[in-house]
Design a protein around this motif. Sequence first.
Motif, PDB file in Angstrom:
ATOM      1  N   LEU A   1       0.837  -1.199   0.000  1.00 47.33           N
ATOM      2  CA  LEU A   1       0.000   0.000   0.000  1.00 47.33           C
ATOM      3  C   LEU A   1       0.869   1.245   0.000  1.00 47.33           C
ATOM      4  O   LEU A   1       1.805   1.366   0.801  1.00 47.33           O
ATOM      5  CB  LEU A   1      -0.911   0.019   1.222  1.00 47.33           C
ATOM      6  N   ARG A   2       0.524   2.166  -0.907  1.00 49.14           N
ATOM      7  CA  ARG A   2       1.150   3.489  -0.913  1.00 49.14           C
ATOM      8  C   ARG A   2       0.046   4.528  -0.761  1.00 49.14           C
ATOM      9  O   ARG A   2      -0.840   4.620  -1.611  1.00 49.14           O
ATOM     10  CB  ARG A   2       1.932   3.736  -2.210  1.00 49.14           C
ATOM     11  N   ALA A   3       0.100   5.285   0.331  1.00 50.31           N
ATOM     12  CA  ALA A   3      -0.946   6.258   0.598  1.00 50.31           C
ATOM     13  C   ALA A   3      -0.420   7.296   1.603  1.00 50.31           C
ATOM     14  O   ALA A   3       0.452   6.986   2.420  1.00 50.31           O
ATOM     15  CB  ALA A   3      -2.193   5.573   1.149  1.00 50.31           C
TER      16      ALA A   3
ATOM     17  N   VAL B   1      -2.017   9.207  -1.797  1.00 51.80           N
ATOM     18  CA  VAL B   1      -1.627   9.660  -3.130  1.00 51.80           C
ATOM     19  C   VAL B   1      -2.682  10.655  -3.589  1.00 51.80           C
ATOM     20  O   VAL B   1      -3.879  10.333  -3.602  1.00 51.80           O
ATOM     21  CB  VAL B   1      -1.539   8.483  -4.121  1.00 51.80           C
TER      22      VAL B   1
ATOM     23  N   ALA C   1      -9.020   1.299   0.632  1.00 50.69           N
ATOM     24  CA  ALA C   1      -7.740   0.674   0.291  1.00 50.69           C
ATOM     25  C   ALA C   1      -7.540  -0.617   1.072  1.00 50.69           C
ATOM     26  O   ALA C   1      -7.119  -1.639   0.508  1.00 50.69           O
ATOM     27  CB  ALA C   1      -6.593   1.642   0.576  1.00 50.69           C
TER      28      ALA C   1
ATOM     29  N   GLY D   1       0.615  -3.933  -6.076  1.00 52.21           N
ATOM     30  CA  GLY D   1       0.495  -2.903  -5.062  1.00 52.21           C
ATOM     31  C   GLY D   1      -0.729  -2.041  -5.276  1.00 52.21           C
ATOM     32  O   GLY D   1      -1.298  -2.004  -6.370  1.00 52.21           O
TER      33      GLY D   1
ATOM     34  N   GLU E   1      -2.358   1.884  -4.680  1.00 52.61           N
ATOM     35  CA  GLU E   1      -2.250   3.301  -4.370  1.00 52.61           C
ATOM     36  C   GLU E   1      -3.625   3.785  -3.961  1.00 52.61           C
ATOM     37  O   GLU E   1      -4.629   3.385  -4.561  1.00 52.61           O
ATOM     38  CB  GLU E   1      -1.777   4.105  -5.579  1.00 52.61           C
TER      39      GLU E   1
ATOM     40  N   GLY F   1      -5.930   7.334  -2.284  1.00 54.05           N
ATOM     41  CA  GLY F   1      -5.908   8.741  -1.913  1.00 54.05           C
ATOM     42  C   GLY F   1      -7.139   9.464  -2.411  1.00 54.05           C
ATOM     43  O   GLY F   1      -8.240   8.914  -2.387  1.00 54.05           O
TER      44      GLY F   1
ATOM     45  N   ALA G   1      -8.922   3.986  -4.860  1.00 54.94           N
ATOM     46  CA  ALA G   1      -7.913   2.968  -4.590  1.00 54.94           C
ATOM     47  C   ALA G   1      -7.694   2.219  -5.895  1.00 54.94           C
ATOM     48  O   ALA G   1      -8.669   1.797  -6.531  1.00 54.94           O
ATOM     49  CB  ALA G   1      -8.363   2.012  -3.497  1.00 54.94           C
ATOM     50  N   ARG G   2      -6.451   2.074  -6.304  1.00 54.44           N
ATOM     51  CA  ARG G   2      -6.199   1.360  -7.562  1.00 54.44           C
ATOM     52  C   ARG G   2      -5.058   0.359  -7.377  1.00 54.44           C
ATOM     53  O   ARG G   2      -4.000   0.665  -6.839  1.00 54.44           O
ATOM     54  CB  ARG G   2      -5.928   2.328  -8.712  1.00 54.44           C
ATOM     55  N   TRP G   3      -5.333  -0.845  -7.821  1.00 52.94           N
ATOM     56  CA  TRP G   3      -4.386  -1.939  -7.738  1.00 52.94           C
ATOM     57  C   TRP G   3      -3.735  -2.143  -9.097  1.00 52.94           C
ATOM     58  O   TRP G   3      -4.407  -2.122 -10.126  1.00 52.94           O
ATOM     59  CB  TRP G   3      -5.090  -3.221  -7.308  1.00 52.94           C
TER      60      TRP G   3
ATOM     61  N   PRO H   1       3.439  -2.578  -9.541  1.00 52.86           N
ATOM     62  CA  PRO H   1       3.467  -1.210  -9.026  1.00 52.86           C
ATOM     63  C   PRO H   1       4.802  -0.516  -9.254  1.00 52.86           C
ATOM     64  O   PRO H   1       5.817  -1.180  -9.440  1.00 52.86           O
ATOM     65  CB  PRO H   1       3.215  -1.420  -7.535  1.00 52.86           C
TER      66      PRO H   1
END
Length: 363
Positions: A67-69, A71, A320, A333, A335, A337, A357-359, A363
Motif C-alpha cells: 500500500l502506498r498512501a 496519493v 484501500a 500494489g 495506491e 488517496g 484505490a487502484r491496484w 506497481p
Amino acid sequence: MARGRGQKRDERAPVKEKPAKRRRDASPDGAAFRAKAEPRGGDKADAPVAERERIAVEAATGERPTLRAPVILTVEPTEDYALLDSGEGEKLERYGPLTIRRPENQAIWPRRSASSTWERADAIFTGDVDEEGAGRWRFSGEALGETWPLAYDGIAFHGRFTSFRHTGVFPEQAAHWRFVEEAIASAGRPVRLLNLFGYTGLASLVAARAGAEVTHVDASKKAIGWARENQALADMEKAPIRWICEDAVRYCEREIKRGNSYDAILLDPPKFGRGPKGEIWQIMEDLPYLLALTRMLLSKSPLLTILTAYSIRSSFYSIAELMREEFRGLGGGIEAGELVIAEEGADSRLLSTSLFARWTAHP
C-alpha cells in the motif's frame, strides 16, 4: 473539455447507452430548462426492491498487496475544462465555451471572484443541493439547449444539463483515464477491460482508443444511450465496445459462471442506486461483495483495477484496506488517496472530489 458553442446540445454526462430523446422544457420567458435525466444508478426510482441472492465467493488468501498512501491525483486546468473558482458551497467551472455554476459541498471556503463574475455564468443550477437532488438550470443569457459539444484529448462528446446538476462528465477522472490509457498501450498484448457503472462512456472510449476490447456496463438505459451517442460523436463506431444495460453485480455474477475474465476492471459506483429490475445498491453494504467478484473476474495476467468512490462518509484508507483484503494473493500494489481539481490562476485551492484505490500487478 469542450469546443465550439453549438445551437443544440447533446450529452456527455452521467451517460451510458442508446441515443436518448432530447427534450426542451423552457419556462415562459425561455430562461429556465429542466433536463429529463435520472440520477446515477438506474432509471426507475420507484421500482420494487429486489432481494439480492449472492453466489459463493472464493476466500482471498495469501499476502496482501503493498500500500502506498496517501496519493493525491490532481487535475490541472486545460483548454477543455477549468475550475475557475469555488467557495461558499458552490463551484464555477468552464466546460469548453460555457461557464457553469453549481453546488459543491466540499467548497467551504470563501470565493475568490466577485459576485458579478458568478452571476454572469452561462448556466446556473438551482434547487436541491443534495448529490442526487433534482433542480433546474437558469441561464444568464438566451436559453441553451440540453446538450453542447465537448472534447477530451481529441475525443468528442456531449455535455448535458441534467436535472441532477451533473454535466455527463467528471473531469477529475482524467487522472485515471491517462493512467489506464498508458497501461493498455504499454501492455504489448490484447487487453480486455470491464467498465462497471460506466455512465456516459468516456473511460470506455479512452480505453478502446488505446487498444482495449471494452465491455461497458451500466444499469441506466439513458446512460447507455448517451454513451452510444458519444461513441458516434467521437467517430468510434467501429471500436470494440460492448454496451450492456444491466445491474453491475448481477453482470459480474453471470460472467463468473460463464468462466469469463478481464485484464483490467474499472469501478465507479454511486453511493446508492437501483438496477433495471429494482436491485438495490448500497455502497457500504455491497462493495465488499463486488470487490470479491472483481478479484474472481481478473485474468491470469491482470493489469489493474481502479475503484472510485463519491459522496461517502469514509476514508481512502478504508477502501484501500478493503481492496487489500479482497486482493490477497495477487501480488502487486495499491495506491490510494483522493482525486482533486486545482483552481485556475494564482494562489489556487484544491477541490477534493472523490476517494480512490487502484491496484496494479506491477506497481
